[in-house]
Scaffold this active site. Structure first.
Site, mmCIF file in Angstrom:
data_model
loop_
_atom_site.group_PDB
_atom_site.id
_atom_site.type_symbol
_atom_site.label_atom_id
_atom_site.label_comp_id
_atom_site.label_asym_id
_atom_site.label_seq_id
_atom_site.Cartn_x
_atom_site.Cartn_y
_atom_site.Cartn_z
ATOM 1 N N HIS A 338 0.713 -1.229 0.043
ATOM 2 C CA HIS A 338 -0.163 0.076 0.074
ATOM 3 C C HIS A 338 0.922 1.361 -0.102
ATOM 4 C CE1 HIS A 338 -3.243 -2.769 1.007
ATOM 5 N NE2 HIS A 338 -4.045 -1.808 0.677
ATOM 6 N N GLY A 339 2.049 1.168 0.455
ATOM 7 C CA GLY A 339 2.728 2.319 0.562
ATOM 8 C C GLY A 339 4.095 2.053 1.047
#
Lengths: 483, 371
Positions: A338-339
C-alpha cells in the site's frame, strides 16, 4: 484523468464508447479498447508523469510478460529449467521495476537514517515519480505469468488480447486486480461473436454501478474529506485535537476510505460493463465483517485473493505448521504494497495479528457464534472497532503522528497547540447515517445485480448522476491512486 | 427484455440530461455566484461592473478620454490624479488577473462601442507573460461584451470552464434569482473589503481603514513581505516559459491602439525592492529580461512610450508602500503616475481624494450601491 471529471464523462467516455461500438468486428473492439486505455494512461503520464515514459514502461512490461508466457508454452515438457527461467525472469523484472519506482525512496530514507545514526552525514534527497497504477498492473502481470506456468490458464492468444487485459482503462489505475483467468472465458466468448451488439441489460447494470460509485465518491467521501482533512492536517503538524474531534476525524476517515475506494471500484466495474466485460467485485460490505478473516473476504477482495494465492499459499499457507508466520509475512508485505512507509507495514502487521488472534478465538470458541443475532452484532462492532484502529496507522503520515492520534483518541493528548476546529452540524448525523448504510443497507453489487431495472430507478439514477456532476468542481483525488 | 432494457438506459440518459441541462440553465440565468453574464442577474464582479459603467458613461456623453488597462496591480492607479494632471476624463479599467489577451478584448470592446480613448495606460505584469494568470480567463464569461471579442474556440473553452464551476449548493439561490432579482447586500464602505468608484478606481477599504485606525497592523503585515522567505510566495518559479499566446496578444494590443492613433504608455509594473532583488536571481528573470528587450524595441517602432518600473528606484518609490509583494498602495501609485507624466515623484495634486476620504464619502455611484 479521473472518472469524476468533465473531460472523462463528457468527452473521453462517449468518444470511446462510440468508437468501440462502431459497426465492426471483435478485433476492432479490442483494438479500440486498448487504444483508449493507452490514451487514458498517457493523459496522466503527459500531465504529471514522464511525458510518455511511463506509458512506454507499461507497454514494455506488457510485452515482456506476454512474450514470456508465449515462450513458456512453446517449450517441451522436459525443459523445466527454461520454464522456470521464464517464470522467475519476468517476475523479478516486474518486482524490480516496482521496487525501484515505489520503494527506492523508502530504502534510501532508511539508509540515510542509518548513516546518520552512525555519524556518517546525510544522503542527498532522492525523488522518484511513482507511475500511476504500477502496483496494480505489476500484480496482474505476476499472476498471469504464474498461472501460465502452472497451466491454470492458457496464455493470451494475441498481444492485443493480453494488452487489453493489462491496460483496460476502467481498472488500469486502481484495480480491481484482475487475473487473466477472470477474463479468458469472456474473451473467448467475445471472439466467437459475443461483442456483436451491446448487451443492454449489462449496460444498465453498469449505469447503476457507475452512478452508485460516483455518488459514494462525490457526495459522501469527498464531503467527509472536506470536514476531516483540516483536522488530520492539524494533527499531522503537531496540533492536538480533543478526544471527540479526534474520534470524528478517525470515524470520518473510516467511512471516507470505504466510500472512496469502493466507489471507485463500483465505477470501474460499471464501466467494464459498458464494454461488455464483467470485472470482479472488490468490496462486499466489509464493515459487516464479524472477524478478521471475514473482513479480508469483503475488503479489497481482489488484493486479498491475490495475496492468498500468490504469496500465502506458496509460503505454505496453513499446511506446514507455520500458519501464523505465513499470515504475518503476507500481511506485512500486503501493508508494504500500500505504501513505502513504516505505518503501512505496521497496519499490515496489525491485521496480521487480528487474523491470528481471531483464528485462535474461533478455534477455541472463545468468541460468541455469529448464529446469534445479538452476538453477530457484537462481533461486527468489535471487528469494526479494530479496523478503525488500523485506519489510524493507515491515514497518519508517519508513526509519530499515529502515536499522537492514539493518545488523542484516549483523551490523553500529547503536548502541542490545541486545534480549534468546529465541526458542521450535519457531520455527526452523517457519520451515523454512514454507519447505518454500512451495517444495514445492501451494497452496490447487491442493488445493481439483483434489483429489477424499473423506470423509477432509471430516473433516480440519472438524477443522482447529474447532481454528482455538479460536485466535480470540488473533487479530491481517489485515495487509492497513491498506491 | 431488450426493449425494456433499452428503455431503462434511455430513461437514465434523458433524466440525466434533463437535470443537468436544467440546473446549468438555472445557474446561467439566475447567476448566483456571478459566473455568467446573465440578462436577469448581471455579475457584480469588477469586470462586468466596470464594463456596465463605461457603457453608462458613454450614454451620458462622458466617455473617458484616458483609460487604464491592467491587472489588480493597477486597480489603484488613481483616475482622479491623472485627471488632475491632464484635465482629461479618466477611467480605470484594470481588473483582477487581466492578461494581455483580456486587455486586447477590452480595447476591441471600447472601439466597437465608440469609446475611443486618446491615451491608454497599460500595466504589464511579468506573471501574465508567463501564463500564470490564465486561470483568470474564465472570469471573462461573466462579461459578454468582452467575451465576444475573443476567438470563438476560446469562448467555447471558457464557457465550458465556467460551467464546471457551478456549485449545486447554489441552485436554490439561482432559482430564487429567476423570480426575484437579488438586491445588493447592504455593506458600509468601512466594512467592505473593497469597492469600485464611478471612475473604476478601487478603494481597498478594509486595508486602508485598518491602516488608518491600526497602523501597527499594517506595519506587521508589510513586514511579512520584507523577509526573503516570504518572497517565495511572489517569486517567479524557475521552470517556466513565456506564454506565446499572451505575447502575441500584447503585440496585437499595441498595434491596434496605434492603428487607431491612440497614444500608449506601457508600464512594466513594480514589485517591492526585496522581491525585485530575489527575482533578479531567478532563472525566469532571464526570460523576462529577454522578452522586455524585444518589447522595448517594438514599442519604439510603434511609437509606444515604454516605462520599465520593475525596480522601485525607477519611480523613486517607497519600499514601505506596498500592500504585499506586488500591489503598490495609492502612495506609490501616485509616484508612478507622476513619473509617467514627467513630474517629480512626490508632486502633490489638489482635488485628488485620499482613500480614507473616499471611504468616508464615497461617490454617488459606486459598486456598493449600483449593479
Amino acid at each position: 484523468m479521473q472518472f469524476n471529471t468533465y473531460p472523462f464523462l463528457f468527452v473521453f467516455l462517449p468518444l470511446t464508447l462510440t468508437l468501440f461500438w462502431a459497426d465492426r468486428g471483435p478485433r476492432w473492439r479490442m483494438a479500440s479498447l486498448v487504444a483508449a486505455s493507452y490514451a487514458f494512461y498517457f493523459y496522466w503520464d503527459y500531465l504529471e508523469g514522464l511525458k510518455g515514459g511511463f506509458t512506454a514502461l507499461l507497454v514494455g512490461s506488457t510485452a515482456v510478460n506476454y512474450f514470456a508466457g508465449k515462450a513458456m508454452v512453446r517449450l517441451l515438457p522436459d525443459q523445466h529449467r527454461k520454464r522456470k527461467l521464464l517464470l522467475i525472469g519476468p517476475i523479478a523484472l516486474n518486482l524490480t521495476v516496482l521496487a525501484v519506482c515505489k520503494y527506492a525512496v523508502f530504502a534510501w530514507g532508511i539508509a540515510g537514517d542509518l548513516l546518520g545514526a552512525v555519524g556518517g552525514g546525510m544522503l542527498p534527497q532522492l525523488e522518484i515519480i511513482l507511475p500511476i497504477g504500477i502496483s496494480f498492473y505489476t500484480f496482474e502481470a505476476i499472476s498471469y505469468i504464474v498461472d501460465v506456468y502452472y497451466q491454470a490458464t492458457k496464455p493470451a492468444p494475441s498481444f492485443l488480447e493480453y494488452a487489453c487485459f493489462i491496460s483496460m482503462f476502467p481498472r488500469e489505475i486502481s484495480g480491481p486486480i484482475v487475473r487473466y483467468s477472470d477474463l479468458e472465458e469472456q474473451f473467448v466468448e467475445k471472439r466467437a461473436g459475443g461483442w456483436r451488439k451491446p448487451d443492454w441489460r449489462q449496460i444498465n447494470v453498469g449505469l447503476m454501478l457507475l452512478t452508485m460509485g460516483m455518488a459514494k465518491k462525490v457526495l459522501v467521501a469527498d464531503r467527509i474529506a472536506e470536514v476531516i482533512n483540516p483536522i488530520w492536517n492539524g494533527m499531522s503538524s503537531g496540533g492536538v485535537a480533543s478526544a471527540p474531534c479526534a474520534w470524528a476525524a478517525v470515524l470520518g476517515y473510516t467511512f471516507q476510505l470505504y466510500f472512496d475506494f469502493s466507489g471507485y471500484s463500483d465505477m470501474a466495474v460499471g464501466l467494464g460493463h459498458f464494454f461488455g466485460m464483467r470485472l470482479p467485485q472488490n468490496f462486499n460490505s466489509p464493515y459487516k465483517a464479524t472477524d478478521a478473516r471475514d473482513f479480508w473476504r469483503r475488503w479489497h477482495m481482489t488484493l486479498s485473493a491475490w495475496l492468498r494465492d500468490y504469496l500465502y499459499i506458496p509460503l505454505g499457507g496453513n499446511r506446514t505448521g507455520h500458519r501464523a508466520r505465513n499470515v504475518m509475512i503476507t500481511m506485512l508485505l500486503g501493508g508494504l504494497w500500500h505504501g513505502a512507509a513504516w505505518q503501512f507495514v505496521m497496519w499490515g502487521g496489525w491485521h496480521g495479528l487480528l487474523l491470528i488472534a481471531y483464528r485462535i478465538l474461533r478455534d477455541r470458541r472463545w468468541m460468541p457464534s455469529d448464529e446469534n443475532p445479538v452476538a453477530r452484532f457484537f462481533n461486527r462492532q468489535m471487528m469494526f472497532f479494530w479496523v478503525i484502529i488500523g485506519w489510524v496507522l493507515f491515514r497518519s503520515p508517519n508513526l509519530q503522528t499515529a502515536a499522537g492520534v492514539f493518545r488523542m483518541l484516549a483523551g490523553i493528548g500529547p503536548d502541542g497547540q490545541p486545534l480549534s476546529i468546529r465541526l458542521p452540524g450535519w457531520y455527526f448525523p452523517a457519520v451515523v447515517a454512514c454507519w447505518l448504510w454500512c451495517n444495514v443497507a445492501p451494497n452496490s453489487f447487491e442493488v445493481a445485480y439483483r434489483a429489477k431495472h424499473r423506470a423509477v430507478y432509471a430516473v433516480l439514477a440519472g438524477v443522482v448522476l447529474a447532481v454528482c456532476v455538479f460536485y466535480f468542481g470540488s473533487k479530491t483525488d481517489f485515495l487509492y491512486f497513491q498506491f | 427484455m431488450k426493449a425494456s432494457s433499452q428503455r431503462f438506459a434511455r430513461l437514465f440518459f434523458l433524466s440525466f440530461a434533463f437535470v443537468w441541462l436544467g440546473v446549468a440553465t438555472v445557474h446561467i440565468l439566475g447567476n448566483p455566484d456571478g459566473l455568467f453574464s446573465s440578462p436577469i442577474v448581471p455579475s457584480h464582479g469588477d469586470r462586468s461592473w466596470k464594463t456596465r459603467r463605461l457603457l453608462a458613461l458613454r450614454s451620458e456623453g462622458n466617455s473617458p478620454q484616458i483609460v487604464i488597462l491592467g491587472s489588480s496591480r493597477l486597480m489603484q492607479m488613481s483616475p482622479y490624479q491623472i485627471q488632475a494632471i491632464t484635465g482629461r476624463r479618466t477611467f480605470n479599467y484594470a481588473v483582477q488577473g487581466a492578461t494581455p489577451l483580456e486587455m486586447l478584448a477590452e480595447l476591441k470592446f471600447l472601439l466597437r462601442s465608440d469609446i475611443k480613448p486618446e491615451l491608454l495606460i497599460i500595466g504589464l505584469d511579468d506573471r501574465a507573460m508567463l501564463g500564470m494568470y490564465n486561470h483568470w480567463l474564465g472570469r471573462m464569461v461573466s462579461d459578454h461584451h468582452i467575451l465576444r471579442e475573443l476567438p470563438q474556440s476560446l469562448q467555447i473553452r471558457l464557457w465550458g470552464k465556467a460551467i464546471t464551476q457551478i456549485r449545486f449548493s447554489s441552485t436554490p439561490r439561482a432559482l430564487r434569482n429567476l423570480f426575484v432579482k437579488p438586491g445588493l447586500p447592504p455593506v458600509s464602505p468601512r466594512k467592505a473589503q473593497a469597492f469600485l468608484c464611478d471612475n473604476g478606481y478601487r478603494v481597498r477599504s478594509n486595508l486602508s481603514w485598518s491602516r488608518q485606525v491600526r497602523p501597527g497592523e499594517f506595519d506587521r503585515r508589510r513586514s511579512q513581505f520584507a523577509q526573503p522567505n516570504a518572497l517565495m510566495a511572489v517569486n517567479l518559479p524557475g521552470q517556466v516559459a513565456l506564454d506565446e499566446y499572451q505575447v502575441q496578444s500584447l503585440y496585437k494590443l499595441l498595434k491596434l491602439a496605434r492603428q487607431h492613433d491612440i497614444r500608449v504608455k506601457l508600464v512594466v509594473t513594480p514589485t517591492r525592492t526585496a522581491t525585485g532583488t530575489a527575482v533578479q536571481a531567478d532563472p525566469a528573470k532571464v526570460l523576462i529580461d529577454q522578452f522586455l528587450r524585444g518589447l522595448r524595441s517594438r514599442c519604439r517602432k510603434l511609437g509606444v512610450e515604454y516605462y520599465d518600473l520593475r525596480l522601485i528606484e525607477s519611480f523613486a518609490g517607497d519600499v514601505r508602500e506596498f500592500w504585499d509583494g506586488v500591489h503598490p498602495t495609492p502612495a506609490n501609485h501616485a509616484r508612478i503616475v507622476n513619473c509617467l507624466f514627467g513630474l517629480q515623484p512626490d508632486t502633490r495634486h489638489r482635488k485628488v481624494p485620499s482613500e480614507v476620504s473616499l471611504i468616508r464619502r464615497p461617490p454617488l455611484v459606486n459598486s456598493l450601491n449600483t449593479w
